[in-house]
Design an enzyme around this catalytic site. Sequence first.
Site, PDB file in Angstrom:
ATOM      1  N   ARG A  54       0.809  -1.403   0.047  1.00  5.40           N
ATOM      2  CA  ARG A  54       0.006  -0.084  -0.060  1.00  5.40           C
ATOM      3  C   ARG A  54       0.771   1.425   0.389  1.00  5.40           C
ATOM      4  O   ARG A  54       2.138   1.063   0.614  1.00  5.40           O
ATOM      5  CB  ARG A  54      -0.776   0.125   1.428  1.00  5.40           C
ATOM      6  N   LYS A 112       3.221  -7.075  12.606  1.00  4.86           N
ATOM      7  CA  LYS A 112       3.063  -6.722  11.325  1.00  4.86           C
ATOM      8  C   LYS A 112       2.749  -8.387  10.925  1.00  4.86           C
ATOM      9  O   LYS A 112       3.706  -8.860  10.746  1.00  4.86           O
ATOM     10  CB  LYS A 112       2.634  -6.013  10.015  1.00  4.86           C
ATOM     11  N   ARG A 172      -1.804   5.172  12.788  1.00  2.00           N
ATOM     12  CA  ARG A 172      -0.635   5.024  13.855  1.00  2.00           C
ATOM     13  C   ARG A 172      -1.375   4.985  15.278  1.00  2.00           C
ATOM     14  O   ARG A 172      -1.975   5.900  15.681  1.00  2.00           O
ATOM     15  CB  ARG A 172      -0.014   6.499  13.516  1.00  2.00           C
TER      16      ARG A 172
HETATM   17  C1  BTN Z   1       0.225  -3.792   2.308  1.00  3.66           C
HETATM   18  O1  BTN Z   1       0.770  -3.998   3.921  1.00  3.66           O
HETATM   19  O2  BTN Z   1       1.489  -2.520   2.352  1.00  3.66           O
HETATM   20  C2  BTN Z   1       0.267  -4.684   2.027  1.00  3.66           C
HETATM   21  C3  BTN Z   1       1.127  -5.787   0.767  1.00  3.66           C
HETATM   22  C4  BTN Z   1       0.640  -5.771   0.217  1.00  3.66           C
HETATM   23  C5  BTN Z   1       1.009  -7.840  -0.855  1.00  3.66           C
HETATM   24  C6  BTN Z   1       0.833  -8.017  -1.512  1.00  3.66           C
HETATM   25  S1  BTN Z   1       1.702  -9.868  -1.809  1.00  3.66           S
HETATM   26  C7  BTN Z   1       0.808 -10.425  -2.915  1.00  3.66           C
HETATM   27  C8  BTN Z   1      -0.328  -9.101  -4.590  1.00  3.66           C
HETATM   28  N1  BTN Z   1       0.823  -8.515  -5.565  1.00  3.66           N
HETATM   29  C9  BTN Z   1       1.194  -7.494  -4.731  1.00  3.66           C
HETATM   30  O3  BTN Z   1       2.258  -6.976  -5.703  1.00  3.66           O
HETATM   31  N2  BTN Z   1       1.247  -7.266  -3.687  1.00  3.66           N
HETATM   32  C10 BTN Z   1       0.728  -8.002  -3.715  1.00  3.66           C
END
Ligand code: BTN
Length: 267
Positions: A65, A130, A265
């Site tokens: 994100r 996390k 946060r």
């Molecule tokens: C976050 O916490 O920022 C979101 C992370 C999301 C990661 C997953 S891994 C599978 C899918 N493909 C990606 O490129 N991102 C999501």
Amino acid sequence: MDHSRHAALDRAEVAAALGGLAAVFSVEILPECDSTNSRLLADPPPEGGRIAVLAADRQTAGRGRRGRAWQSWPGAGLTFSVLWQFAPGAPVPAGLSLVVGLAVARALEELGVDGVQLKWPNDVLVNGHKIAGILIELVSGRGRPLAAVIGVGINLRLPPDAEIESAFGVTDLARCLDAPPSASRLLGLVLAQLHHFVGICAAAGFDGLRGAWQQRNAFADLPVRILGEVEPLAGTCVGVDVDGALLLQTPDGLRRVLSGDVSLRAG
Ligand code: BTN
């Protein structure tokens, strides 16, 4: 642990964990790809009405994100995306991103993980750290029906020297369970929970799932700050609304924060 030796994802094992739901999904596994989300956004949807799932043993350009990267090391995590198509004419269900977090949380609980919590809008924490991240991106236009690409990354066994940017610190399944499941079994269990929860949300809305989300709210009744494109906002987290908006008690009254490109946060 030697990270060069790990079991690759296996379709038969995913199907075994899915049991009677195996026929609902069309699961593809790649040893490596840039990003499972990027691939599903670009690929045509599968024929036959099955739900497309793309999982990769390793992503070379995983995305998180807010423009962040989602790093991967061999055997360190489960990374996959699901293409969820909505009924023709139906909108994206309100609360979808919260419900995906709830599904991942339930799968971890089913495996015996204690202390699973949710951080609005959709991070999954264990005892404050996390363990999983979720990136939902919408597909629309280009002649394609409205759909969501639901990307999930779950930490399985991070290298001890992994440097990961996270406001809350990170954990992995190997630290939570004496006998962690294989990545394939975990994928099957998470897909089954997604089928359950996203199905309810699409058919009946988020309201009925709100209590389950709030039970796991990592910041219930705690001071929080919201950072992002909106003006910074501080208040006490009192829960989520019927549409998944965060409810914040501020000195100016109750404020709703819509799930967008914002971060929560501790206050
Ligand atoms: C976050 O916490 O920022 C979101 C992370 C999301 C990661 C997953 S891994 C599978 C899918 N493909 C990606 O490129 N991102 C999501």
